[in-house]
Enzyme design. Structure first.
Site, PDB file in Angstrom:
ATOM      1  N   CYS B 112      41.059  42.038  27.987  1.00  0.00           N
ATOM      2  CA  CYS B 112      42.411  41.559  28.277  1.00  0.00           C
ATOM      3  C   CYS B 112      42.255  40.063  28.447  1.00  0.00           C
ATOM      4  CB  CYS B 112      42.992  42.177  29.540  1.00  0.00           C
ATOM      5  SG  CYS B 112      44.545  41.401  30.018  1.00  0.00           S
ATOM      6  N   CYS B 115      44.614  38.587  31.730  1.00  0.00           N
ATOM      7  CA  CYS B 115      44.239  38.900  33.113  1.00  0.00           C
ATOM      8  C   CYS B 115      43.194  39.998  33.096  1.00  0.00           C
ATOM      9  CB  CYS B 115      45.451  39.241  33.966  1.00  0.00           C
ATOM     10  SG  CYS B 115      46.593  40.426  33.248  1.00  0.00           S
ATOM     11  N   SER B 116      43.583  41.234  33.274  1.00  0.00           N
ATOM     12  CA  SER B 116      42.574  42.292  33.304  1.00  0.00           C
ATOM     13  C   SER B 116      43.218  43.647  33.096  1.00  0.00           C
ATOM     14  CB  SER B 116      41.848  42.282  34.636  1.00  0.00           C
ATOM     15  OG  SER B 116      42.772  42.561  35.649  1.00  0.00           O
ATOM     16  N   CYS B 117      44.179  43.738  32.195  1.00  0.00           N
ATOM     17  CA  CYS B 117      44.796  45.030  31.920  1.00  0.00           C
ATOM     18  C   CYS B 117      43.711  45.992  31.456  1.00  0.00           C
ATOM     19  CB  CYS B 117      45.889  44.885  30.864  1.00  0.00           C
ATOM     20  SG  CYS B 117      47.263  43.883  31.461  1.00  0.00           S
TER      21      CYS B 117
END
Lengths: 132, 212
Positions: B112, B115-117
């Site tokens: 991602c 961000c950090s999906c």
């Protein structure tokens, strides 16, 4: 790509068997976000965009962003989105932080810290009774 | 850890201290629960689920099932969320979930970039490095070199396809079944499926790497 260029890239932070959360506050911040999303206060896209914005801002301010500050960004994004959605005003949060600080100070070390009405100082009222 | 020096004499009535981060989290919890947005007990249940119940073993189970059941695999690749929900084994997958199938010609890698999906429902919370800027940027600039850092050298004729997970669509990799596992049960196969093999930064374990 040449080797020299490769070496110039930042190396990956690696940790062994890391715990799911490094500290209880991270778990609480995470769980509040999930709970607010489930309640429908925001969509997950709205959340992801706020989190991405916080990460970008922190990087611009010099955070190497190696993953260890991830929940700092998470918490900042959470404070921002609850303010935007009118769920928790920055002023109410500030007063409540001060109250928790006083509660901690009067609680002997090792005892559970419990927030009481008296922790909100005389000059300020608790957030929900405050008039505009 | 060495003994900490006593900063306060006993009986002095030393108070407690909360860090600025703890104060911010407690204030949020207080205000949001007073206004009825959250219930503290429900937060505990969420944390407990992520610490104990939800993790990569879920994804491993799904991958192993896809290895032994071609019809399930077909449905999984068509719409992973639907296929997994139809099993009814764990709570509903709330987001759009896609399985990216590895082939002898193509290796998938998930990131991602913003961000950090991450597919939490299936894999638990993302690992430390997945959330870091070096991973998010290097996976785009030099995926092959990045994989080598993870100890994964792929033949040069294998295409590495990098896919960006988003808030709307979460991705995971359906790795190839290791050779030498003919006749293995689903349970035995699931033990070969690592978290990293479902992100694409690793391969499943080989038969000799697990204890019988």
């Amino acid at each position: 790509m040449k080797k020299a260029q490769l070496n110039a890239l930042p190396s990956l932070p690696r940790q062994g068997d890391e715990p799911v959360f490094a500290a209880p506050w991270q778990a609480q911040a995470f769980a509040m976000t999930v709970a607010l999303y489930e309640k429908g206060l925001f969509t997950w896209s709205e959340w992801a965009s706020r989190l991405a914005a916080e990460i970008k801002r922190a990087q611009a301010e010099g955070d190497p962003d190696l993953g260890d500050t991830y929940y700092h960004h998470w918490l900042a994004a959470l404070e921002r989105i609850v303010a935007e959605k009118g769920a928790a005003e920055p002023r109410a949060l500030e007063q409540t932080r001060e109250a928790w600080k006083r509660a901690a100070e009067r609680t002997p070390h090792g005892r559970p810290i419990v927030l009481e009405a008296k922790d909100f100082s005389q000059r300020r009222h608790p957030p929900e009774t405050e008039s505009p | 850890m060495p003994a900490e020096p006593h900063l306060h004499a006993p009986g002095e009535g030393a108070g407690s201290e909360l860090s600025p981060l703890e104060l911010r989290v407690r204030a949020l919890e207080t205000v949001l629960s007073e206004k009825g947005y959250i219930v503290p007990e429900a937060l505990d249940r969420i944390v407990e689920a992520f610490e104990t119940k939800i993790g990569p073993h879920r994804g491993a189970k799904i991958v192993a099932k896809a290895w032994v059941d071609p019809e399930f695999k077909r449905r999984l690749v068509a719409d992973a969320g639907d296929a997994i929900n139809a099993l009814g084994e764990f709570g509903p997958i709330g987001v759009h979930l896609l399985a990216l199938e590895n082939t002898p010609q193509r290796h998938n890698l998930v990131v991602c970039t913003l961000c950090s999906c991450y597919p939490w429902d299936l894999l638990g919370l993302p690992p430390f490095w997945y959330k870091s800027a070096p991973y998010r940027s290097r996976v785009v600039i030099d995926p092959r070199g990045l994989l080598e850092e993870f100890g994964l050298s792929l033949p040069s004729d294998v295409e590495i396809r990098v896919s960006d997970s988003t808030a709307e669509t979460r991705l995971f990799v359906l790795p190839m079944r290791p050779q030498g596992t003919e006749g293995w049960s689903e349970e035995a196969l699931a033990r070969l499926v690592t978290r990293d093999s479902m992100i694409g930064t690793g391969l499943p374990l080989r038969p000799h790497e697990v204890s019988p």
